[in-house]
Design a protein around this motif. Structure first.
Motif, mmCIF file in Angstrom:
data_model
loop_
_atom_site.group_PDB
_atom_site.id
_atom_site.type_symbol
_atom_site.label_atom_id
_atom_site.label_comp_id
_atom_site.label_asym_id
_atom_site.label_seq_id
_atom_site.Cartn_x
_atom_site.Cartn_y
_atom_site.Cartn_z
ATOM 1 N N HIS A 88 26.315 -33.169 -58.899
ATOM 2 C CA HIS A 88 25.072 -32.748 -59.141
ATOM 3 C C HIS A 88 24.536 -33.108 -60.729
ATOM 4 N N GLY A 89 23.726 -34.170 -60.896
ATOM 5 C CA GLY A 89 23.327 -34.777 -61.943
ATOM 6 C C GLY A 89 22.478 -33.574 -62.693
ATOM 7 N N THR A 90 22.571 -33.279 -63.952
ATOM 8 C CA THR A 90 21.569 -32.266 -64.536
ATOM 9 C C THR A 90 21.656 -32.405 -65.923
ATOM 10 N N SER A 91 20.886 -31.528 -66.839
ATOM 11 C CA SER A 91 20.986 -31.441 -68.201
ATOM 12 C C SER A 91 21.716 -30.674 -68.812
ATOM 13 N N ILE A 98 22.424 -22.814 -64.615
ATOM 14 C CA ILE A 98 23.230 -22.944 -63.190
ATOM 15 C C ILE A 98 24.287 -21.788 -63.460
ATOM 16 N N LEU A 99 24.970 -21.926 -64.529
ATOM 17 C CA LEU A 99 25.993 -21.224 -64.838
ATOM 18 C C LEU A 99 25.668 -19.795 -64.928
ATOM 19 N N GLN A 100 24.686 -19.364 -65.605
ATOM 20 C CA GLN A 100 24.094 -17.998 -65.601
ATOM 21 C C GLN A 100 23.453 -17.288 -64.554
ATOM 22 N N GLN A 101 22.514 -18.192 -64.081
ATOM 23 C CA GLN A 101 21.653 -17.701 -62.804
ATOM 24 C C GLN A 101 21.801 -18.295 -61.753
ATOM 25 N N GLY A 102 22.671 -19.466 -61.249
ATOM 26 C CA GLY A 102 22.620 -19.963 -60.276
ATOM 27 C C GLY A 102 21.297 -21.172 -59.967
ATOM 28 N N PHE A 103 21.239 -22.033 -58.985
ATOM 29 C CA PHE A 103 20.412 -22.937 -58.579
ATOM 30 C C PHE A 103 19.121 -22.394 -58.523
ATOM 31 N N LYS A 104 18.113 -23.171 -59.034
ATOM 32 C CA LYS A 104 16.570 -23.085 -58.739
ATOM 33 C C LYS A 104 16.145 -24.337 -58.223
ATOM 34 N N ILE A 105 15.318 -24.172 -56.978
ATOM 35 C CA ILE A 105 14.850 -25.407 -56.544
ATOM 36 C C ILE A 105 13.664 -25.838 -57.033
ATOM 37 N N PRO A 106 13.635 -26.976 -57.592
ATOM 38 C CA PRO A 106 12.242 -27.510 -58.128
ATOM 39 C C PRO A 106 11.474 -28.281 -57.083
ATOM 40 N N GLU A 107 10.203 -28.167 -57.495
ATOM 41 C CA GLU A 107 9.351 -28.923 -56.689
ATOM 42 C C GLU A 107 9.209 -30.503 -56.606
ATOM 43 N N GLY A 108 9.802 -30.667 -57.779
ATOM 44 C CA GLY A 108 10.113 -32.160 -58.089
ATOM 45 C C GLY A 108 11.020 -32.343 -59.137
ATOM 46 N N ALA A 183 12.728 -16.548 -53.067
ATOM 47 C CA ALA A 183 13.408 -16.852 -54.211
ATOM 48 C C ALA A 183 14.846 -16.284 -53.978
ATOM 49 N N GLU A 184 14.992 -15.077 -53.372
ATOM 50 C CA GLU A 184 16.274 -14.543 -53.100
ATOM 51 C C GLU A 184 16.934 -15.351 -51.896
ATOM 52 N N LYS A 185 16.139 -15.633 -51.010
ATOM 53 C CA LYS A 185 16.597 -16.280 -49.956
ATOM 54 C C LYS A 185 17.385 -17.743 -50.395
ATOM 55 N N GLU A 186 16.347 -18.494 -51.151
ATOM 56 C CA GLU A 186 16.781 -19.672 -51.717
ATOM 57 C C GLU A 186 18.344 -19.338 -52.356
ATOM 58 N N ARG A 187 18.314 -18.548 -53.287
ATOM 59 C CA ARG A 187 19.810 -18.479 -53.853
ATOM 60 C C ARG A 187 20.796 -18.115 -52.895
ATOM 61 N N ASP A 188 20.236 -17.489 -51.844
ATOM 62 C CA ASP A 188 21.447 -17.182 -50.778
ATOM 63 C C ASP A 188 21.892 -18.243 -50.051
ATOM 64 N N VAL A 190 21.867 -21.506 -51.276
ATOM 65 C CA VAL A 190 22.406 -22.393 -52.130
ATOM 66 C C VAL A 190 23.882 -21.859 -52.407
ATOM 67 N N ASP A 191 24.137 -20.698 -52.680
ATOM 68 C CA ASP A 191 25.302 -19.802 -53.187
ATOM 69 C C ASP A 191 26.287 -20.036 -51.781
ATOM 70 N N LYS A 192 25.833 -20.206 -50.624
ATOM 71 C CA LYS A 192 26.626 -20.435 -49.383
ATOM 72 C C LYS A 192 26.796 -21.610 -49.345
ATOM 73 N N ALA A 193 26.285 -22.624 -49.997
ATOM 74 C CA ALA A 193 26.422 -24.159 -49.592
ATOM 75 C C ALA A 193 27.204 -25.005 -50.558
ATOM 76 N N LEU A 194 26.839 -24.440 -51.841
ATOM 77 C CA LEU A 194 27.393 -25.223 -53.093
ATOM 78 C C LEU A 194 28.162 -24.426 -54.010
ATOM 79 N N ARG A 195 29.453 -24.687 -54.442
ATOM 80 C CA ARG A 195 30.152 -24.103 -55.509
ATOM 81 C C ARG A 195 30.477 -25.069 -56.578
ATOM 82 N N PRO A 196 29.766 -24.961 -57.787
ATOM 83 C CA PRO A 196 30.264 -25.940 -58.833
ATOM 84 C C PRO A 196 31.738 -25.118 -59.232
#
Length: 206
Positions: A88-91, A98-108, A183-188, A190-196
């Motif tokens: 996953h490319g990022t800044s 992501i390390l501290q709070q997990g993934f957030k889904i951007p609209e773009g 937001a809570e369901k989004e985190r759930d 992604v947490d189940k699907a992707l583990r850095p």
């Protein structure tokens, strides 16, 4: 100061809480000529040319073989229950978030400085090839506060095949998250699907 130590300090977080140095790995001088491996039944293309600082994952997730039973040595065969490798490319700011709070889904997303719509749907994109994340502009550059050198950054993780969607372009994998999901369901999801399990850095030449 070596680059890996400098990168840990660049994050400005509790290193003992987030990092696991015994699993750091230097891919910069490796060759894939004799490294065939298929974790989770998918070809693993190692991030040649990159350096990895390992994240602390043991004890963070429920016990399973998603990471291949924690074996550090190189294996050319998958183990039962192992998940495929994805990137996953990022800044550096995004990686810290992501390390501290997990993934957030951007609209773009921003690619080469321009905002673009999600090409194949809303969610987290994580291709199986680090070159895709780098080539398409998702692995952002940053200048290390400690070394003064410039690098690109990406995450290395494992993706749960049950949640993964292979896009029209097969080198794009997506964890789909429908619009309107809380937001809570989004985190759930992604947490189940992707583990850095690692943060990758590549020095920019020139």
């Amino acid at each position: 100061m070596d680059s890996v130590t400098a990168h840990r300090q660049d994050f400005g977080v509790n290193e003992r809480e987030f990092f696991d140095p015994k699993y750091d790995f230097d891919f910069r001088d490796l060759s894939d000529s004799d490294s065939e491996c298929e974790p989770g039944g998918e070809t693993y293309k190692r991030p040649i040319g990159w350096n990895r600082i390992a994240l602390k994952v043991w004890g963070k997730y429920e016990m399973s073989d998603w990471l291949g039973r924690g074996k550090k040595e190189w294996r050319n065969k998958s183990v039962k229950g192992e998940w495929p490798v994805a990137y996953h490319g990022t800044s550096i700011e995004g990686a810290k978030g992501i390390l501290q709070q997990g993934f957030k889904i951007p609209e773009g997303s921003f690619v080469n400085g321009k905002k673009v719509k999600a090409v194949y749907g809303r969610g987290v994109y994580c291709p199986p090839d680090i070159d895709v994340a780098e080539r398409d502009g998702y692995a952002k550059t940053f200048t290390s506060r400690k070394s003064g050198k410039t690098y690109k950054v990406a995450l290395q993780g494992r993706i749960n095949r049950e949640y993964r969607q292979i896009c029209v372009r097969e080198d794009y994998w997506l964890i789909p998250v429908p619009k309107g999901t809380s937001a809570e369901k989004e985190r759930d999801i992604v947490d189940k699907a992707l583990r850095p399990y690692g943060i990758l850095f590549k020095k920019i030449k020139g």
